[in-house]
Motif scaffolding. Structure first.
Motif, PDB file in Angstrom:
ATOM      1  N   THR A  93      56.183  23.972  72.195  1.00 32.78           N
ATOM      2  CA  THR A  93      55.137  23.330  71.384  1.00 32.78           C
ATOM      3  C   THR A  93      55.106  23.885  69.963  1.00 32.78           C
ATOM      4  N   LEU A  94      54.723  23.008  69.028  1.00 32.39           N
ATOM      5  CA  LEU A  94      54.498  23.434  67.643  1.00 32.39           C
ATOM      6  C   LEU A  94      53.001  23.620  67.391  1.00 32.39           C
ATOM      7  N   ARG A  95      52.178  23.390  68.435  1.00 34.33           N
ATOM      8  CA  ARG A  95      50.724  23.413  68.252  1.00 34.33           C
ATOM      9  C   ARG A  95      50.033  24.338  69.257  1.00 34.33           C
ATOM     10  N   THR A 140      46.330  24.122  70.133  1.00 39.90           N
ATOM     11  CA  THR A 140      45.767  22.987  70.888  1.00 39.90           C
ATOM     12  C   THR A 140      45.815  23.195  72.402  1.00 39.90           C
ATOM     13  N   LYS A 171      51.713  10.524  64.340  1.00 37.49           N
ATOM     14  CA  LYS A 171      52.016  11.945  64.523  1.00 37.49           C
ATOM     15  C   LYS A 171      51.999  12.678  63.181  1.00 37.49           C
ATOM     16  N   TYR A 225      49.469  15.707  62.381  1.00 37.40           N
ATOM     17  CA  TYR A 225      49.950  17.041  62.005  1.00 37.40           C
ATOM     18  C   TYR A 225      49.314  17.499  60.701  1.00 37.40           C
ATOM     19  N   LYS A 249      65.690  17.826  72.200  1.00 42.29           N
ATOM     20  CA  LYS A 249      64.692  18.573  71.428  1.00 42.29           C
ATOM     21  C   LYS A 249      63.902  19.500  72.341  1.00 42.29           C
ATOM     22  N   ASP A 287      44.870  15.571  70.408  1.00 41.51           N
ATOM     23  CA  ASP A 287      45.506  15.810  69.106  1.00 41.51           C
ATOM     24  C   ASP A 287      46.928  15.283  68.966  1.00 41.51           C
ATOM     25  N   LEU A 321      62.853  13.359  74.491  1.00 40.07           N
ATOM     26  CA  LEU A 321      64.239  13.492  74.026  1.00 40.07           C
ATOM     27  C   LEU A 321      64.893  14.695  74.702  1.00 40.07           C
TER      28      LEU A 321
HETATM   29  C1  ZZB Z   1      51.745  20.205  72.222  1.00 42.53           C
HETATM   30  C2  ZZB Z   1      51.219  19.406  71.115  1.00 42.53           C
HETATM   31  C3  ZZB Z   1      49.901  19.187  70.753  1.00 42.53           C
HETATM   32  C4  ZZB Z   1      52.241  18.844  70.337  1.00 42.53           C
HETATM   33  C5  ZZB Z   1      49.647  18.398  69.651  1.00 42.53           C
HETATM   34  C6  ZZB Z   1      52.028  18.042  69.244  1.00 42.53           C
HETATM   35  C7  ZZB Z   1      50.704  17.814  68.897  1.00 42.53           C
HETATM   36  P1  ZZB Z   1      58.212  17.191  66.532  1.00 42.53           P
HETATM   37  O1  ZZB Z   1      56.869  17.187  65.945  1.00 42.53           O
HETATM   38  O2  ZZB Z   1      58.788  15.809  66.670  1.00 42.53           O
HETATM   39  O3  ZZB Z   1      59.170  18.154  65.920  1.00 42.53           O
HETATM   40  N1  ZZB Z   1      57.866  17.613  71.970  1.00 42.53           N
HETATM   41  C8  ZZB Z   1      58.523  18.763  72.200  1.00 42.53           C
HETATM   42  N2  ZZB Z   1      59.735  18.536  72.720  1.00 42.53           N
HETATM   43  C9  ZZB Z   1      59.856  17.196  72.823  1.00 42.53           C
HETATM   44  C10 ZZB Z   1      60.884  16.328  73.303  1.00 42.53           C
HETATM   45  N3  ZZB Z   1      62.026  16.816  73.799  1.00 42.53           N
HETATM   46  N4  ZZB Z   1      60.677  14.995  73.252  1.00 42.53           N
HETATM   47  C11 ZZB Z   1      59.510  14.503  72.772  1.00 42.53           C
HETATM   48  N5  ZZB Z   1      58.502  15.265  72.314  1.00 42.53           N
HETATM   49  C12 ZZB Z   1      58.667  16.593  72.337  1.00 42.53           C
HETATM   50  O4  ZZB Z   1      58.055  17.672  68.061  1.00 42.53           O
HETATM   51  C13 ZZB Z   1      57.294  18.754  68.419  1.00 42.53           C
HETATM   52  C14 ZZB Z   1      56.176  18.293  69.299  1.00 42.53           C
HETATM   53  O5  ZZB Z   1      56.620  17.154  70.062  1.00 42.53           O
HETATM   54  C15 ZZB Z   1      55.803  19.370  70.281  1.00 42.53           C
HETATM   55  O6  ZZB Z   1      54.494  19.913  70.023  1.00 42.53           O
HETATM   56  C16 ZZB Z   1      55.650  18.613  71.575  1.00 42.53           C
HETATM   57  O7  ZZB Z   1      54.287  18.246  71.597  1.00 42.53           O
HETATM   58  C17 ZZB Z   1      56.515  17.409  71.431  1.00 42.53           C
HETATM   59  F1  ZZB Z   1      48.395  18.171  69.302  1.00 42.53           F
HETATM   60  O8  ZZB Z   1      53.138  20.290  71.939  1.00 42.53           O
HETATM   61  B1  ZZB Z   1      53.570  19.303  70.931  1.00 42.53           B
HETATM   62  C18 ZZB Z   1      50.560  15.538  65.967  1.00 42.53           C
HETATM   63  C19 ZZB Z   1      51.288  16.269  67.082  1.00 42.53           C
HETATM   64  N6  ZZB Z   1      50.325  17.033  67.817  1.00 42.53           N
END
Ligand code: ZZB
Length: 259
Positions: A37-39, A42, A204, A208, A129, A140, A126
Motif C-alpha cells: 500500500t501507498l496509504r 488509511t 484516484k 491521492y 504491480k 478513500d 495488475l
Molecule cells: C490501500 C489504499 C488506500 C490504496 C487508499 C490507495 C488508496 P498506484 O497508486 O496505481 O501506484 N494497488 C497495489 N497493488 C496493486 C495492483 N497490483 N493492482 C491494482 N492496484 C494495486 O497503486 C498503489 C495503490 O493501488 C495501492 O495503495 C493499492 O491500494 C493499489 F485510500 O492501498 B492502496 C486514491 C488511492 N487511495
C-alpha cells in the motif's frame, strides 16, 4: 515507489484453500497475505482484502515461522531487499490460486473491523504491480469503493457470501470533498463499474492529491493531524509493531513508443 507491505495474518482458510494447502506448510506456520500500500494512514478503514482470481500466487518463507502469500514477481524483489528468508533466494514453498483463497478470513492491522476481513475477488489487479494483493479501503480508494458496491450487488455472480462485502465503510480522513472521498468522487464522476478504468484513474488522482495535501485524520492515535504529518507516523508504528515492513518497487522501465 516506496510501499508498505502489510502483514494480514490468515485466521481461517476458505475450504478450497485449506484443501489445496493440505500438508504443504509446517503445522505451526503463520501465513500472511501481504498487500502493498501507498496509504498506510488509511489502514483503519480496511474492510476486505482483494486478490485476483486470475493470478496463481506463491507462498514464500520469510522467517522461521512466517510465510507470505504474494506474486512470484514480488517475491523476487523482496528477496533482493532482504525481506525473505535468504537474501537473493525466492523459491516458493507452494502455490495457491487467487480463486481458492476467496472467503478466507484474515486479520487487518489497525482496522476498526477487529474480527478480521474477508479475501474478495478483484479482476483488475495488475500482476505487475506491488504484490498482487490489495487491501480494500473503500472510504478513500475509488477502485475499492466501486468494487465493494459491485460485490454487494452481485454476490451470487461473484460466488461470495454477500455478508463478506458488507463490513461497514468508516470515514477516516476529512477532506474538502467530505469524509468519504471515494464515494463522493465515484458518484460525481458517475462511475458505475469496476471496469470503468479511465474514470477510476481520474478519481484516484484526485483522491491521492486531496487526501495528501488537504486531508486530516479523524480516527486513531493521530486523529486531528494532517495526513501529511500522520502518514509517516502510522507507517512507523506499523513497522515498529511488526505488522508491516518497507517494500520498494523498482521503477518500471520506460518503453518508448514508435508511432
Ligand atoms: C490501500 C489504499 C488506500 C490504496 C487508499 C490507495 C488508496 P498506484 O497508486 O496505481 O501506484 N494497488 C497495489 N497493488 C496493486 C495492483 N497490483 N493492482 C491494482 N492496484 C494495486 O497503486 C498503489 C495503490 O493501488 C495501492 O495503495 C493499492 O491500494 C493499489 F485510500 O492501498 B492502496 C486514491 C488511492 N487511495
Amino acid at each position: 515507489q516506496e510501499y508498505t507491505g502489510l502483514k494480514m495474518k490468515v485466521l481461517e482458510w476458505a475450504p478450497k484453500a485449506r484443501e489445496s494447502l493440505e500438508g504443504k506448510l509446517p503445522a505451526d506456520a503463520n501465513v500472511f497475505l501481504v498487500p502493498a500500500t501507498l496509504r498506510p494512514e488509511t489502514m483503519y478503514g480496511q474492510n476486505a482484502v482483494f486478490v485476483s482470481p486470475k493470478i496463481t500466487y506463491g507462498i514464500f518463507k520469510a522467517s522461521d515461522t512466517d510465510y507470505y502469500v504474494i506474486t512470484h514477481r514480488a517475491a523476487r524483489n523482496m528477496a533482493y531487499q532482504g525481506i525473505l528468508f535468504k537474501e537473493g533466494e525466492f523459491p516458493s514453498v507452494t502455490e495457491i490460486d487467487g480463486s481458492a483463497m476467496i472467503g478466507t478470513l484474515v486479520n487487518a492491522p489497525l482496522s476498526v473491523h477487529t474480527g478480521g476481513v474477508r479475501v474478495l475477488p478483484m479482476e483488475s489487479i495488475l500482476p505487475t504491480k506491488g504484490t498482487g494483493v490489495v487491501t480494500s479501503v473503500p472510504s478513500d480508494s475509488p477502485a475499492d469503493y466501486v468494487m465493494t458496491m459491485d460485490l454487494r450487488k452481485k454476490a451470487a455472480y461473484y460466488g461470495i457470501e454477500q455478508e463478506w462485502a458488507e463490513l461497514e465503510i468508516i470515514p477516516i480522513i476529512d477532506t474538502p470533498t467530505g469524509d468519504l472521498i471515494a464515494k463522493s468522487l465515484v458518484e460525481s464522476l458517475k462511475i458505475s463499474s469496476p471496469k470503468d478504468t479511465v474514470q477510476l484513474e481520474k478519481a484516484k488522482d484526485t483522491a491521492y492529491t486531496e487526501g495528501y495535501y488537504k486531508g486530516r485524520m479523524k480516527i486513531g492515535a493521530w486523529s486531528g493531524q494532517s495526513v501529511e504529518q500522520a502518514k509517516p507516523l502510522v507507517r512507523k508504528h506499523l513497522i515498529d509493531e511488526g505488522l508491516a515492513f518497507p517494500y520498494a518497487e523498482p521503477e518500471r522501465k520506460i518503453v518508448s513508443r514508435s508511432s
